[in-house]
Design a protein around this motif. Structure first.
Motif, mmCIF file in Angstrom:
data_model
loop_
_atom_site.group_PDB
_atom_site.id
_atom_site.type_symbol
_atom_site.label_atom_id
_atom_site.label_comp_id
_atom_site.label_asym_id
_atom_site.label_seq_id
_atom_site.Cartn_x
_atom_site.Cartn_y
_atom_site.Cartn_z
ATOM 1 N N ARG A 11 0.839 -1.196 0.000
ATOM 2 C CA ARG A 11 0.000 0.000 0.000
ATOM 3 C C ARG A 11 0.876 1.249 0.000
ATOM 4 N NH1 ARG A 11 -4.053 0.073 4.539
ATOM 5 N NH2 ARG A 11 -4.864 1.715 3.229
ATOM 6 N N HIS A 13 -1.498 6.299 -4.687
ATOM 7 C CA HIS A 13 -2.799 6.922 -4.479
ATOM 8 C C HIS A 13 -2.952 8.168 -5.350
ATOM 9 C CE1 HIS A 13 -3.705 4.305 -1.139
ATOM 10 N NE2 HIS A 13 -2.535 4.604 -0.592
ATOM 11 N N THR A 14 -4.156 8.406 -5.821
ATOM 12 C CA THR A 14 -4.405 9.594 -6.652
ATOM 13 C C THR A 14 -4.249 10.871 -5.849
ATOM 14 O OG1 THR A 14 -6.782 9.421 -6.231
ATOM 15 C CG2 THR A 14 -5.945 8.384 -8.233
ATOM 16 N N ARG A 15 -4.538 10.824 -4.555
ATOM 17 C CA ARG A 15 -4.387 12.008 -3.705
ATOM 18 C C ARG A 15 -2.928 12.478 -3.691
ATOM 19 N NH1 ARG A 15 -7.545 13.806 0.957
ATOM 20 N NH2 ARG A 15 -6.216 15.089 2.253
#
Length: 78
Positions: free
Chosen positions: A14, A19-21
């Motif tokens: 992970r 992540h798009t953020r």
């Protein structure tokens, strides 16, 4: 990154960079420029659009997103 030796991965599944953020806050040039302008406005600094300023602002954006605040007493090294 320009050199393969600088590409270091923690190996976690992970990863925060997927992540798009993260890509919006830390890698998007428009968001970085806005953050540079905002910080310069608060501190009454001139606009600096150098590579160094973009990198520093990207780190700052990441730390703000991850930890919620920045303070000189609570330094976080990313």
């Amino acid at each position: 990154m320009p050199q393969e030796i600088e590409n270091k991965c923690c190996g976690l599944r992970r990863c925060v960079t997927t992540h798009t953020r993260f890509s919006k806050l830390c890698l998007d040039p428009d968001v970085i420029q806005l953050a540079i302008r905002n910080r310069g406005d608060i501190r009454n600094d001139r606009d600096d659009h150098s590579t160094r300023a973009f990198r520093k602002t990207g780190y700052r954006q990441y730390v703000l997103d991850r930890y919620g605040y920045l303070a000189w007493l609570n330094k976080v090294y990313a």
